[in-house]
Design a protein around this motif. Structure first.
Motif, PDB file in Angstrom:
ATOM      1  N   PHE A 107       0.882  -1.162   0.000  1.00  0.00           N
ATOM      2  CA  PHE A 107       0.000   0.000   0.000  1.00  0.00           C
ATOM      3  C   PHE A 107       0.919   1.210   0.000  1.00  0.00           C
ATOM      4  CE2 PHE A 107      -2.416  -3.375   2.045  1.00  0.00           C
ATOM      5  CZ  PHE A 107      -3.581  -3.346   1.295  1.00  0.00           C
ATOM      6  N   MET A 108       0.475   2.303  -0.575  1.00  0.00           N
ATOM      7  CA  MET A 108       1.341   3.472  -0.684  1.00  0.00           C
ATOM      8  C   MET A 108       1.366   4.312   0.583  1.00  0.00           C
ATOM      9  SD  MET A 108       2.390   2.689  -3.496  1.00  0.00           S
ATOM     10  CE  MET A 108       1.976   1.824  -4.975  1.00  0.00           C
ATOM     11  N   LYS A 109       0.373   4.125   1.450  1.00  0.00           N
ATOM     12  CA  LYS A 109       0.277   4.802   2.745  1.00  0.00           C
ATOM     13  C   LYS A 109      -0.999   4.312   3.405  1.00  0.00           C
ATOM     14  CE  LYS A 109      -2.159   8.662   0.713  1.00  0.00           C
ATOM     15  NZ  LYS A 109      -2.327  10.037   0.503  1.00  0.00           N
ATOM     16  N   CYS A 110      -1.193   4.720   4.650  1.00  0.00           N
ATOM     17  CA  CYS A 110      -2.415   4.310   5.334  1.00  0.00           C
ATOM     18  C   CYS A 110      -3.615   5.044   4.710  1.00  0.00           C
ATOM     19  CB  CYS A 110      -2.310   4.552   6.830  1.00  0.00           C
ATOM     20  SG  CYS A 110      -2.198   6.256   7.334  1.00  0.00           S
ATOM     21  N   PRO A 111      -4.822   4.541   4.956  1.00  0.00           N
ATOM     22  CA  PRO A 111      -6.001   5.178   4.366  1.00  0.00           C
ATOM     23  C   PRO A 111      -6.075   6.662   4.727  1.00  0.00           C
ATOM     24  CG  PRO A 111      -6.574   3.096   5.409  1.00  0.00           C
ATOM     25  CD  PRO A 111      -5.154   3.386   5.778  1.00  0.00           C
ATOM     26  N   ILE A 150     -10.205  -4.233   2.924  1.00  0.00           N
ATOM     27  CA  ILE A 150     -11.637  -3.937   3.081  1.00  0.00           C
ATOM     28  C   ILE A 150     -12.115  -4.277   4.489  1.00  0.00           C
ATOM     29  CG2 ILE A 150     -13.930  -4.742   2.351  1.00  0.00           C
ATOM     30  CD1 ILE A 150     -12.730  -4.896  -0.520  1.00  0.00           C
ATOM     31  N   SER A 151     -11.509  -5.275   5.087  1.00  0.00           N
ATOM     32  CA  SER A 151     -11.920  -5.674   6.438  1.00  0.00           C
ATOM     33  C   SER A 151     -11.440  -4.698   7.515  1.00  0.00           C
ATOM     34  CB  SER A 151     -11.415  -7.087   6.758  1.00  0.00           C
ATOM     35  OG  SER A 151     -10.020  -7.068   7.017  1.00  0.00           O
ATOM     36  N   GLN A 152     -10.572  -3.769   7.135  1.00  0.00           N
ATOM     37  CA  GLN A 152     -10.076  -2.785   8.093  1.00  0.00           C
ATOM     38  C   GLN A 152     -11.104  -1.655   8.221  1.00  0.00           C
ATOM     39  OE1 GLN A 152      -7.167  -3.823   9.675  1.00  0.00           O
ATOM     40  NE2 GLN A 152      -7.738  -5.529   8.338  1.00  0.00           N
ATOM     41  N   GLN A 153     -11.279  -1.208   9.421  1.00  0.00           N
ATOM     42  CA  GLN A 153     -12.339  -0.256   9.760  1.00  0.00           C
ATOM     43  C   GLN A 153     -12.285   1.049   8.961  1.00  0.00           C
ATOM     44  OE1 GLN A 153     -12.272   0.628  13.921  1.00  0.00           O
ATOM     45  NE2 GLN A 153     -14.443   1.117  13.960  1.00  0.00           N
ATOM     46  N   ASP A 154     -11.101   1.528   8.641  1.00  0.00           N
ATOM     47  CA  ASP A 154     -10.980   2.860   8.048  1.00  0.00           C
ATOM     48  C   ASP A 154     -10.811   2.854   6.527  1.00  0.00           C
ATOM     49  OD1 ASP A 154      -8.539   1.629   8.441  1.00  0.00           O
ATOM     50  OD2 ASP A 154      -7.544   3.376   9.294  1.00  0.00           O
ATOM     51  N   VAL A 155     -11.154   1.762   5.853  1.00  0.00           N
ATOM     52  CA  VAL A 155     -11.005   1.680   4.401  1.00  0.00           C
ATOM     53  C   VAL A 155     -12.379   1.661   3.721  1.00  0.00           C
ATOM     54  CG1 VAL A 155     -10.178   0.266   2.475  1.00  0.00           C
ATOM     55  CG2 VAL A 155      -8.804   0.476   4.547  1.00  0.00           C
ATOM     56  N   SER A 156     -12.562   2.574   2.763  1.00  0.00           N
ATOM     57  CA  SER A 156     -13.805   2.569   1.992  1.00  0.00           C
ATOM     58  C   SER A 156     -13.559   2.496   0.489  1.00  0.00           C
ATOM     59  CB  SER A 156     -14.663   3.799   2.325  1.00  0.00           C
ATOM     60  OG  SER A 156     -13.931   4.981   2.108  1.00  0.00           O
ATOM     61  N   ILE A 157     -12.339   2.816   0.057  1.00  0.00           N
ATOM     62  CA  ILE A 157     -12.004   2.768  -1.373  1.00  0.00           C
ATOM     63  C   ILE A 157     -10.569   2.269  -1.530  1.00  0.00           C
ATOM     64  CG2 ILE A 157     -11.717   4.089  -3.509  1.00  0.00           C
ATOM     65  CD1 ILE A 157     -13.621   6.194  -2.316  1.00  0.00           C
ATOM     66  N   ILE A 158     -10.370   1.319  -2.446  1.00  0.00           N
ATOM     67  CA  ILE A 158      -9.025   0.870  -2.804  1.00  0.00           C
ATOM     68  C   ILE A 158      -8.786   1.309  -4.239  1.00  0.00           C
ATOM     69  CG2 ILE A 158      -7.480  -1.088  -3.095  1.00  0.00           C
ATOM     70  CD1 ILE A 158      -9.287  -2.607  -1.089  1.00  0.00           C
ATOM     71  N   ILE A 159      -7.654   1.956  -4.479  1.00  0.00           N
ATOM     72  CA  ILE A 159      -7.328   2.410  -5.829  1.00  0.00           C
ATOM     73  C   ILE A 159      -6.016   1.793  -6.292  1.00  0.00           C
ATOM     74  CG2 ILE A 159      -8.600   4.582  -5.541  1.00  0.00           C
ATOM     75  CD1 ILE A 159      -5.839   5.989  -5.315  1.00  0.00           C
TER      76      ILE A 159
END
Length: 169
Positions: free
Chosen positions: A85-89, A123-132
């Motif tokens: 991942f490039m950084k945290c959400p 997606i299972s992580q609480q603070d993720v709503s979009i993956i790009i």
């Protein structure tokens, strides 16, 4: 932590393991008791990984968002690629994924399997709503991977194509 699929183990490297990767893939493989892949990081990837490593150290409590995730083929006990991942959400819950696979293992569905598993974890992580993800325009194999993982094209620039997957609410 370890993600597991039918054919793969996917391991987010600890800070120590990540440092070993930067010192040479063989050192990281030895630490993880993997068979030698005889691969090395190209100059561009090495520089990108150095930057991520610095961020992982600064954000050690959330290092999974900054570390390198090794993709290991179970049947060979060998690293065949990696993702990160490039950084945290961010404040919008958006996180970017990047990945690559060793040329010997391309066109076998491994990358799709790995990206699906990593996206499911994100997606299972609480603070993720979009993956790009961003791909080069001519990287058709990567386009196929992202489509199979449920991503859709949403932007095109001179440099590349941007993809996204929104988390169902």
């Amino acid at each position: 932590m370890e993600l597991s699929t039918e054919r793969l183990k996917i391991i987010p490297l600890t800070l120590r393991q990540f440092k070993l990767l930067l010192d040479g893939i063989d050192k990281m493989e030895k630490e993880l008791k993997l068979n030698a892949s005889n691969e090395c990081l190209d100059e561009h990837t090495q520089e990108a990984m150095k930057g991520l490593y610095k961020e992982a150290v600064k954000n050690s409590d959330r290092y999974c968002w900054y570390t390198n995730w090794q993709i290991i083929l179970k049947s060979e006990n060998k690293t065949i690629g990696s993702a990160c991942f490039m950084k945290c959400p961010d404040e919008n819950g958006e996180v970017e994924i990047g990945y690559g696979i060793n040329s010997t293992y391309q066109n076998n569905g491994y990358m799709t399997e790995a990206v699906q598993a990593i996206c499911e974890w994100a997606i299972s992580q609480q603070d993720v709503s979009i993956i790009i993800a961003e791909t080069e325009k001519d990287n058709i194999a990567s386009h196929r991977v992202l489509k199979k993982c449920g991503m859709e094209k949403y932007k095109e620039t001179d440099e590349g194509i941007w993809w996204r997957m929104k988390v169902a609410e």
